[in-house]
Motif scaffolding. Sequence first.
Motif, PDB file in Angstrom:
ATOM      1  N   ARG B 119       0.753  -1.309  -0.048  1.00 17.80           N
ATOM      2  CA  ARG B 119       0.031  -0.069   0.107  1.00 17.80           C
ATOM      3  C   ARG B 119       0.761   1.494  -0.184  1.00 17.80           C
ATOM      4  O   ARG B 119       0.693   2.319  -0.706  1.00 17.80           O
ATOM      5  CB  ARG B 119      -0.902  -0.084   1.247  1.00 17.80           C
ATOM      6  CG  ARG B 119      -1.909  -0.860   1.025  1.00 17.80           C
ATOM      7  CD  ARG B 119      -3.055  -1.094   1.984  1.00 17.80           C
ATOM      8  NE  ARG B 119      -3.868   0.053   2.321  1.00 17.80           N
ATOM      9  CZ  ARG B 119      -5.071   0.535   1.854  1.00 17.80           C
ATOM     10  NH1 ARG B 119      -5.503  -0.323   1.107  1.00 17.80           N
ATOM     11  NH2 ARG B 119      -5.711   1.451   2.000  1.00 17.80           N
ATOM     12  N   TYR B 121       3.621   1.619  -1.234  1.00 17.21           N
ATOM     13  CA  TYR B 121       4.329   1.544  -2.346  1.00 17.21           C
ATOM     14  C   TYR B 121       3.540   2.051  -3.519  1.00 17.21           C
ATOM     15  O   TYR B 121       3.816   2.936  -4.426  1.00 17.21           O
ATOM     16  CB  TYR B 121       4.862   0.183  -2.796  1.00 17.21           C
ATOM     17  CG  TYR B 121       5.493   0.076  -4.385  1.00 17.21           C
ATOM     18  CD1 TYR B 121       6.907   0.533  -4.404  1.00 17.21           C
ATOM     19  CD2 TYR B 121       4.643  -0.460  -5.296  1.00 17.21           C
ATOM     20  CE1 TYR B 121       7.267   0.515  -5.639  1.00 17.21           C
ATOM     21  CE2 TYR B 121       5.299  -0.445  -6.524  1.00 17.21           C
ATOM     22  CZ  TYR B 121       6.755   0.019  -6.843  1.00 17.21           C
ATOM     23  OH  TYR B 121       7.241  -0.098  -8.088  1.00 17.21           O
ATOM     24  N   LEU B 122       2.208   1.711  -3.474  1.00 18.90           N
ATOM     25  CA  LEU B 122       1.339   2.040  -4.494  1.00 18.90           C
ATOM     26  C   LEU B 122       0.762   3.615  -4.089  1.00 18.90           C
ATOM     27  O   LEU B 122       0.615   4.151  -5.173  1.00 18.90           O
ATOM     28  CB  LEU B 122      -0.154   1.289  -4.421  1.00 18.90           C
ATOM     29  CG  LEU B 122       0.129  -0.320  -4.817  1.00 18.90           C
ATOM     30  CD1 LEU B 122      -1.055  -1.078  -4.972  1.00 18.90           C
ATOM     31  CD2 LEU B 122       0.574  -0.134  -6.624  1.00 18.90           C
ATOM     32  N   PHE B 123       0.508   3.898  -2.766  1.00 19.38           N
ATOM     33  CA  PHE B 123       0.202   5.222  -2.759  1.00 19.38           C
ATOM     34  C   PHE B 123       1.204   6.382  -3.118  1.00 19.38           C
ATOM     35  O   PHE B 123       1.084   7.221  -3.536  1.00 19.38           O
ATOM     36  CB  PHE B 123       0.326   5.628  -1.209  1.00 19.38           C
ATOM     37  CG  PHE B 123      -1.314   5.243  -0.495  1.00 19.38           C
ATOM     38  CD1 PHE B 123      -2.415   5.860  -1.263  1.00 19.38           C
ATOM     39  CD2 PHE B 123      -1.464   4.240   0.309  1.00 19.38           C
ATOM     40  CE1 PHE B 123      -3.753   5.565  -0.749  1.00 19.38           C
ATOM     41  CE2 PHE B 123      -2.831   4.163   0.843  1.00 19.38           C
ATOM     42  CZ  PHE B 123      -3.774   4.417   0.169  1.00 19.38           C
ATOM     43  N   LEU B 126       1.477   6.446  -6.966  1.00 16.22           N
ATOM     44  CA  LEU B 126       0.595   7.536  -7.386  1.00 16.22           C
ATOM     45  C   LEU B 126       0.986   8.805  -7.446  1.00 16.22           C
ATOM     46  O   LEU B 126       0.433   9.974  -8.114  1.00 16.22           O
ATOM     47  CB  LEU B 126      -0.842   7.221  -6.763  1.00 16.22           C
ATOM     48  CG  LEU B 126      -1.543   6.035  -7.464  1.00 16.22           C
ATOM     49  CD1 LEU B 126      -2.736   5.629  -6.764  1.00 16.22           C
ATOM     50  CD2 LEU B 126      -1.938   6.172  -8.712  1.00 16.22           C
ATOM     51  N   ASN B 132      10.020   6.604  -6.139  1.00 14.86           N
ATOM     52  CA  ASN B 132       9.530   5.513  -6.653  1.00 14.86           C
ATOM     53  C   ASN B 132      10.231   5.252  -8.176  1.00 14.86           C
ATOM     54  O   ASN B 132      10.405   4.123  -8.524  1.00 14.86           O
ATOM     55  CB  ASN B 132       8.045   6.124  -6.939  1.00 14.86           C
ATOM     56  CG  ASN B 132       7.130   4.480  -7.629  1.00 14.86           C
ATOM     57  OD1 ASN B 132       6.947   4.089  -6.756  1.00 14.86           O
ATOM     58  ND2 ASN B 132       6.945   4.559  -8.827  1.00 14.86           N
TER      59      ASN B 132
END
Lengths: 235, 235
Positions: B119, B121-123, B126, B132
Amino acid sequence: MRMRKKAKATAIPVKQKRLSPEDRRKEFIRKATEFFAEEGFNGGTRELARRLGVTQPLLYRYFPSKEELIREVYRKVYLEPLDSDWEKRLSDRSRPLRDRLQYFYVTYTDAIFNRIWLRIYLFSGLKGLDINRWYVSTVRDKILTRIIKEWRFEAGLSVQSKPTAKELELAWVFHGGIFYYGVRKFIYESPVLEDKEKMIADAIDTFLIGMTRALGKTSRAASRNLDRLEAAADR
Amino acid sequence: MRMRKKAKATAIPVKQKRLSPEDRRKEFIRKATEFFAEEGFNGGTRELARRLGVTQPLLYRYFPSKEELIREVYRKVYLEPLDSDWEKRLSDRSRPLRDRLQYFYVTYTDAIFNRIWLRIYLFSGLKGLDINRWYVSTVRDKILTRIIKEWRFEAGLSVQSKPTAKELELAWVFHGGIFYYGVRKFIYESPVLEDKEKMIADAIDTFLIGMTRALGKTSRAASRNLDRLEAAADR
DNA sequence: ATATTCATTTATCGACCGATAAATAGTACA
DNA sequence: TGTACTATTTATCGGTCGATAAATGAATAT
């Protein structure tokens, strides 16, 4: 550090326009999709209204709450890639499965591989919404299950029973590998192999061979099919 | 609908404690990671402080701003899965590449396949942050490039030149397929094949066969290797 | 025991948020 | 042209946010 003061939006006196409610509403949803795709769903209604060229309270004449506007965005985004005839074409046994998969994934990714769709999808996925669960189930039940069924048919296996967990997993890894191409390109903005169709073709070839290797060994038809596939992969 | 009033946090009179600054700081970062993983980076500092059992302004004694606290979270999360000796082991040519890949992906996914890591990583992905981009580059340059190099070696191809775009793309689709397994399990909370190691083994077999099919045909060693791989895949 | 230090809390600021009510102005129709 | 309708704007509310200053109190040194 917090921003001290936002540069006051120079209120350019654009003549107030009146649009028909339906057009307004559609335009609001369309632009809201772009807006939330960039800013996330915490983006403010004032900034959204500014980009729409209207004042913030006007939004509330068209949507009872921000949450309801966002729900409209979900609906549009999640249903968009599904309103095609891909399900029929995926089952059209007059063409080789390989071609059908190629056609399906090219058109499907044409629909979802763009910054807006992917970002809305990921943002909403992180919220654990029902619509996201529904979409994942749909991909599994309508796409992957169908692909496995068609693969079994070509491999001369029984088409009746539900896909096994192992079949589904191989299909998911295949599907996820393709999906991740879009994430790399449009979310991480990382360079990718520009020829998307080639990437898909390679993924399909690998997938079909892998399926047959891992699961299709039991039938003679499967073996024959494997030979054919491997020959085709040489093209 | 907006919440009317939050139920006042019943101020349980816990005796005020004093912790050493280092311990406090580490604890703050650890809990902040959990907190932001659940709530996203828009989660409030008050709620974070509440979960830490301290008052909100105390956070600012340890971090000059919320942004700086978040940066610490990034650092911890992004570096965590990389402080292993996987790079060495991936190049250990005394063992078959297939085994090395299995070992690498099992340990790598042991590190990143959990709700918190994925989570965060994905947050952060984005948000399009530098860290990233750096991580994606690292995966490409340190992991995938290495895998391709080792594959070439086993296939009897030149190891000197940089990986081709096509080789890299196949490796990315493979890697992404495995990665997506974690996303399905921990982000979408969708049922997955429980035997992760089996999923990885199948993905590796398919990948290696696919690589050899698509790219390794030109050398006799590659053909021999393909036979060996396909025999191994039968296990 | 008293003074000093500094971790922690209380109180508060200005900005921004979603939402509502009232005022205004563009449009259609008599 | 006048009038009714309503799309749109202006003004504002209560709540939450990140952040800062001042007050408090627990540990430590003398």
